[in-house]
Design a protein around this motif. Structure first.
Motif, PDB file in Angstrom:
ATOM      1  N   GLY A 175       4.824  12.837   7.360  1.00 48.77           N
ATOM      2  CA  GLY A 175       5.080  11.690   6.485  1.00 48.77           C
ATOM      3  C   GLY A 175       4.964  10.374   7.236  1.00 48.77           C
ATOM      4  O   GLY A 175       5.819   9.485   7.100  1.00 48.77           O
ATOM      5  N   THR A 225       2.542   8.130   6.871  1.00 46.82           N
ATOM      6  CA  THR A 225       1.703   7.142   6.185  1.00 46.82           C
ATOM      7  C   THR A 225       2.530   5.987   5.641  1.00 46.82           C
ATOM      8  O   THR A 225       1.975   5.014   5.124  1.00 46.82           O
ATOM      9  CB  THR A 225       0.939   7.785   5.012  1.00 46.82           C
ATOM     10  OG1 THR A 225       1.896   8.353   4.109  1.00 46.82           O
ATOM     11  CG2 THR A 225      -0.026   8.860   5.486  1.00 46.82           C
ATOM     12  N   SER A 226       3.849   6.101   5.715  1.00 48.33           N
ATOM     13  CA  SER A 226       4.712   5.130   5.041  1.00 48.33           C
ATOM     14  C   SER A 226       6.125   5.230   5.598  1.00 48.33           C
ATOM     15  O   SER A 226       6.473   6.226   6.245  1.00 48.33           O
ATOM     16  CB  SER A 226       4.702   5.473   3.545  1.00 48.33           C
ATOM     17  OG  SER A 226       5.708   4.784   2.853  1.00 48.33           O
ATOM     18  N   PHE A 264       9.772   5.629   7.030  1.00 50.25           N
ATOM     19  CA  PHE A 264      10.369   6.043   8.317  1.00 50.25           C
ATOM     20  C   PHE A 264       9.311   6.640   9.255  1.00 50.25           C
ATOM     21  O   PHE A 264       9.330   6.381  10.461  1.00 50.25           O
ATOM     22  CB  PHE A 264      11.452   7.119   8.109  1.00 50.25           C
ATOM     23  CG  PHE A 264      12.589   6.744   7.202  1.00 50.25           C
ATOM     24  CD1 PHE A 264      12.858   5.416   6.863  1.00 50.25           C
ATOM     25  CD2 PHE A 264      13.424   7.728   6.686  1.00 50.25           C
ATOM     26  CE1 PHE A 264      13.928   5.082   6.031  1.00 50.25           C
ATOM     27  CE2 PHE A 264      14.498   7.403   5.865  1.00 50.25           C
ATOM     28  CZ  PHE A 264      14.743   6.092   5.524  1.00 50.25           C
ATOM     29  N   GLY A 280       0.192  13.238   6.767  1.00 51.58           N
ATOM     30  CA  GLY A 280       0.375  12.691   5.416  1.00 51.58           C
ATOM     31  C   GLY A 280      -0.845  13.034   4.590  1.00 51.58           C
ATOM     32  O   GLY A 280      -1.842  13.526   5.124  1.00 51.58           O
ATOM     33  N   LEU A 315      10.692  13.602  -0.482  1.00 55.25           N
ATOM     34  CA  LEU A 315      10.743  12.677  -1.605  1.00 55.25           C
ATOM     35  C   LEU A 315      11.848  13.057  -2.590  1.00 55.25           C
ATOM     36  O   LEU A 315      12.303  14.195  -2.621  1.00 55.25           O
ATOM     37  CB  LEU A 315       9.394  12.645  -2.340  1.00 55.25           C
ATOM     38  CG  LEU A 315       9.030  13.790  -3.301  1.00 55.25           C
ATOM     39  CD1 LEU A 315       7.735  13.470  -4.018  1.00 55.25           C
ATOM     40  CD2 LEU A 315       8.945  15.138  -2.625  1.00 55.25           C
ATOM     41  N   TYR A 319      17.557  16.665  -5.728  1.00 55.23           N
ATOM     42  CA  TYR A 319      17.261  15.935  -4.485  1.00 55.23           C
ATOM     43  C   TYR A 319      18.406  16.141  -3.484  1.00 55.23           C
ATOM     44  O   TYR A 319      18.186  16.534  -2.334  1.00 55.23           O
ATOM     45  CB  TYR A 319      17.038  14.447  -4.749  1.00 55.23           C
ATOM     46  CG  TYR A 319      16.804  13.682  -3.461  1.00 55.23           C
ATOM     47  CD1 TYR A 319      15.687  13.940  -2.679  1.00 55.23           C
ATOM     48  CD2 TYR A 319      17.727  12.734  -3.004  1.00 55.23           C
ATOM     49  CE1 TYR A 319      15.485  13.264  -1.466  1.00 55.23           C
ATOM     50  CE2 TYR A 319      17.530  12.054  -1.803  1.00 55.23           C
ATOM     51  CZ  TYR A 319      16.397  12.332  -1.041  1.00 55.23           C
ATOM     52  OH  TYR A 319      16.205  11.680   0.156  1.00 55.23           O
ATOM     53  N   PRO A 358      20.253   9.355   6.427  1.00 58.02           N
ATOM     54  CA  PRO A 358      20.322   7.931   6.098  1.00 58.02           C
ATOM     55  C   PRO A 358      20.805   7.687   4.668  1.00 58.02           C
ATOM     56  O   PRO A 358      20.600   8.511   3.773  1.00 58.02           O
ATOM     57  CB  PRO A 358      18.869   7.446   6.212  1.00 58.02           C
ATOM     58  CG  PRO A 358      18.085   8.595   6.782  1.00 58.02           C
ATOM     59  CD  PRO A 358      18.861   9.826   6.438  1.00 58.02           C
ATOM     60  N   MET A 375      20.773   4.107   1.955  1.00 58.57           N
ATOM     61  CA  MET A 375      19.708   3.322   1.315  1.00 58.57           C
ATOM     62  C   MET A 375      18.851   2.541   2.317  1.00 58.57           C
ATOM     63  O   MET A 375      19.358   1.696   3.061  1.00 58.57           O
ATOM     64  CB  MET A 375      20.342   2.338   0.329  1.00 58.57           C
ATOM     65  CG  MET A 375      19.328   1.549  -0.464  1.00 58.57           C
ATOM     66  SD  MET A 375      20.098   0.582  -1.780  1.00 58.57           S
ATOM     67  CE  MET A 375      21.136  -0.514  -0.864  1.00 58.57           C
ATOM     68  N   PHE A 391      10.187   4.907  -0.969  1.00 61.41           N
ATOM     69  CA  PHE A 391      11.013   5.979  -1.528  1.00 61.41           C
ATOM     70  C   PHE A 391      11.319   5.787  -3.019  1.00 61.41           C
ATOM     71  O   PHE A 391      11.139   6.700  -3.833  1.00 61.41           O
ATOM     72  CB  PHE A 391      12.313   6.065  -0.713  1.00 61.41           C
ATOM     73  CG  PHE A 391      13.311   7.070  -1.209  1.00 61.41           C
ATOM     74  CD1 PHE A 391      13.194   8.406  -0.885  1.00 61.41           C
ATOM     75  CD2 PHE A 391      14.389   6.671  -2.002  1.00 61.41           C
ATOM     76  CE1 PHE A 391      14.116   9.342  -1.334  1.00 61.41           C
ATOM     77  CE2 PHE A 391      15.318   7.589  -2.454  1.00 61.41           C
ATOM     78  CZ  PHE A 391      15.180   8.933  -2.116  1.00 61.41           C
TER      79      PHE A 391
HETATM   80  P1  NDP Z   1       8.233   6.988   1.799  1.00 59.99           P
HETATM   81  O1  NDP Z   1       7.899   7.328   0.395  1.00 59.99           O
HETATM   82  O2  NDP Z   1       7.971   5.597   2.274  1.00 59.99           O
HETATM   83  O3  NDP Z   1       7.491   8.015   2.793  1.00 59.99           O
HETATM   84  C1  NDP Z   1       7.419   9.381   2.478  1.00 59.99           C
HETATM   85  C2  NDP Z   1       6.402  10.047   3.380  1.00 59.99           C
HETATM   86  O4  NDP Z   1       6.389  11.455   3.058  1.00 59.99           O
HETATM   87  C3  NDP Z   1       4.997   9.523   3.166  1.00 59.99           C
HETATM   88  O5  NDP Z   1       4.364   9.364   4.419  1.00 59.99           O
HETATM   89  C4  NDP Z   1       4.321  10.622   2.374  1.00 59.99           C
HETATM   90  O6  NDP Z   1       2.939  10.711   2.721  1.00 59.99           O
HETATM   91  C5  NDP Z   1       5.053  11.865   2.882  1.00 59.99           C
HETATM   92  N1  NDP Z   1       4.948  12.958   1.908  1.00 59.99           N
HETATM   93  C6  NDP Z   1       5.575  13.066   0.709  1.00 59.99           C
HETATM   94  N2  NDP Z   1       5.158  14.173   0.068  1.00 59.99           N
HETATM   95  C7  NDP Z   1       4.231  14.761   0.875  1.00 59.99           C
HETATM   96  C8  NDP Z   1       3.411  15.909   0.761  1.00 59.99           C
HETATM   97  N3  NDP Z   1       3.457  16.711  -0.322  1.00 59.99           N
HETATM   98  N4  NDP Z   1       2.562  16.209   1.775  1.00 59.99           N
HETATM   99  C9  NDP Z   1       2.503  15.419   2.857  1.00 59.99           C
HETATM  100  N5  NDP Z   1       3.259  14.327   3.046  1.00 59.99           N
HETATM  101  C10 NDP Z   1       4.102  13.992   2.045  1.00 59.99           C
HETATM  102  O7  NDP Z   1       9.778   7.344   1.954  1.00 59.99           O
HETATM  103  P2  NDP Z   1      10.793   7.306   3.218  1.00 59.99           P
HETATM  104  O8  NDP Z   1      10.127   6.885   4.458  1.00 59.99           O
HETATM  105  O9  NDP Z   1      11.984   6.581   2.773  1.00 59.99           O
HETATM  106  O10 NDP Z   1      11.175   8.852   3.268  1.00 59.99           O
HETATM  107  C11 NDP Z   1      11.060   9.649   4.426  1.00 59.99           C
HETATM  108  C12 NDP Z   1      12.163  10.695   4.368  1.00 59.99           C
HETATM  109  O11 NDP Z   1      13.419  10.043   4.401  1.00 59.99           O
HETATM  110  C13 NDP Z   1      12.167  11.563   3.116  1.00 59.99           C
HETATM  111  O12 NDP Z   1      12.433  12.886   3.493  1.00 59.99           O
HETATM  112  C14 NDP Z   1      13.302  10.980   2.283  1.00 59.99           C
HETATM  113  O13 NDP Z   1      13.867  11.930   1.437  1.00 59.99           O
HETATM  114  C15 NDP Z   1      14.253  10.564   3.379  1.00 59.99           C
HETATM  115  N6  NDP Z   1      15.255   9.558   3.055  1.00 59.99           N
HETATM  116  C16 NDP Z   1      14.909   8.317   2.568  1.00 59.99           C
HETATM  117  C17 NDP Z   1      15.892   7.385   2.323  1.00 59.99           C
HETATM  118  C18 NDP Z   1      15.604   6.035   1.769  1.00 59.99           C
HETATM  119  O14 NDP Z   1      16.535   5.393   1.228  1.00 59.99           O
HETATM  120  N7  NDP Z   1      14.389   5.516   1.900  1.00 59.99           N
HETATM  121  C19 NDP Z   1      17.308   7.670   2.602  1.00 59.99           C
HETATM  122  C20 NDP Z   1      17.534   9.002   3.084  1.00 59.99           C
HETATM  123  C21 NDP Z   1      16.556   9.881   3.323  1.00 59.99           C
HETATM  124  P3  NDP Z   1       1.723  10.806   1.647  1.00 59.99           P
HETATM  125  O15 NDP Z   1       2.219  10.248   0.353  1.00 59.99           O
HETATM  126  O16 NDP Z   1       0.620  10.019   2.277  1.00 59.99           O
HETATM  127  O17 NDP Z   1       1.420  12.262   1.599  1.00 59.99           O
END
Ligand code: NDP
Ligand code: 8X3
Length: 249
Positions: free
Chosen positions: A9, A11-12, A14, A33, A87, A149, A179, A181, A186
């Motif tokens: 993950g 691409t975006s 964390f 990603g 996600l 979730y 973490p 928020m 996300f």
């Molecule tokens: P983002 O949506 O910004 O990033 C999510 C990342 O996960 C992307 O790089 C996406 O890549 C990748 N991803 C999702 N589904 C798939 C898939 N099927 N195959 C491959 N890659 C996948 O969210 P965050 O950075 O916030 O989230 C990262 C983690 O942190 C997650 O596990 C989330 O649950 C967790 N989290 C987030 C919080 C928040 O408030 N933001 C708080 C607590 C935990 P792509 O779409 O390119 O495949």
């Protein structure tokens, strides 16, 4: 010799911030990603010698296997697995939630995470490496709409603790980062692309940033090898807890 982190993950949010943080400190990073253009941009930004892009959907076991099989020699010795890809989908209470959304969360946050972990464990044991699993406060504290979730993240946290037991004596470290928020994509994903809802959630809330969490991941990964943080729960100061609800009548 530099160490190698395998960050899912990237691409975006964390994962992207973590890739940048680790490369800045001299690590090599395998960045994964589905969005190839984002990974290409990351390689452009950080250098092909520092980042290997691995484009695959973590739910696709064959694609994961192919990506692992295609790792160049200089990226194949993995010292750290950061299971970050994940996600949330939807905020509706369970009776109104989409079963398809629930299944995507389970496939991504649980099944894919254990598949990749299982596949990389022999390598990590061989190198006395480390695993950092990204869970959430949603796996610890229930809230309306958290349903599946929160359930998937509770799994991640408990799986991490159980991994620690099973890896006793191997020198492999396992940490869960939980973490609260943080402003990333996300909420855009959770609301199926509702930018206004995402903006409204974070407005004036002083949420954490992706860089805040990347810094914690980096800190945990670079502790002296005799220390293991089991779980690290972190919130913005502006977020705290609410009480139980009571329905009358
Ligand atoms: P983002 O949506 O910004 O990033 C999510 C990342 O996960 C992307 O790089 C996406 O890549 C990748 N991803 C999702 N589904 C798939 C898939 N099927 N195959 C491959 N890659 C996948 O969210 P965050 O950075 O916030 O989230 C990262 C983690 O942190 C997650 O596990 C989330 O649950 C967790 N989290 C987030 C919080 C928040 O408030 N933001 C708080 C607590 C935990 P792509 O779409 O390119 O495949
Ligand atoms: C996401 C954190 O607080 O939005 O895992 O559930 S929260």
């Amino acid at each position: 010799m530099s160490k190698t982190a395998f960050i899912t993950g990237a691409t975006s949010g964390f994962g992207l911030a973590a890739a940048r943080r680790f490369v800045a400190a001299g690590w090599k990073v395998v960045a994964t990603g589905r969005r190839a253009d984002r990974l290409d941009a990351l390689v452009q930004m950080l250098g092909a010698g520092n980042v290997h892009p691995a484009v695959f959907d973590v739910r696709d076991g064959a694609a994961m296997e192919a990506a692992l099989g295609a790792l160049p020699e200089e990226f194949a010795g993995i010292d750290l697995l950061v299971n970050n890809a994940g996600l949330a989908l939807g905020t509706a209470p369970a009776p109104h939630a989409s079963l398809d959304d629930w299944k995507v969360m389970i496939d991504t946050n649980i099944t894919a995470l254990v598949t990749l972990t299982h596949r990389l464990l022999p390598k990590l044991v061989e190198r006395r490496g480390a695993i950092i699993n990204v869970s959430s406060v949603a796996g610890v504290y229930p809230y309306p709409g958290g349903n599946v979730y929160g359930g998937t993240k509770a799994f991640v946290s408990q799986f991490s603790l159980n991994l620690r037991s099973d890896l006793h004596g191997t020198g492999v470290r396992v940490t869960t980062i939980e973490p609260g928020m943080a402003e990333t994509e996300f909420t855009l994903v959770r609301t199926h692309g509702n930018q206004a809802a995402s903006d409204a959630l974070y407005k004036d809330a002083h949420p954490m940033s992706a860089e805040d969490i990347a810094e914690q991941i980096f800190y945990v990964a670079n502790l002296p090898p005799h220390l293991n943080i089991n779980r690290l729960e972190i919130m913005p100061v502006t977020q705290s807890f609410a009480g139980f609800q009571v329905h009358r009548g």
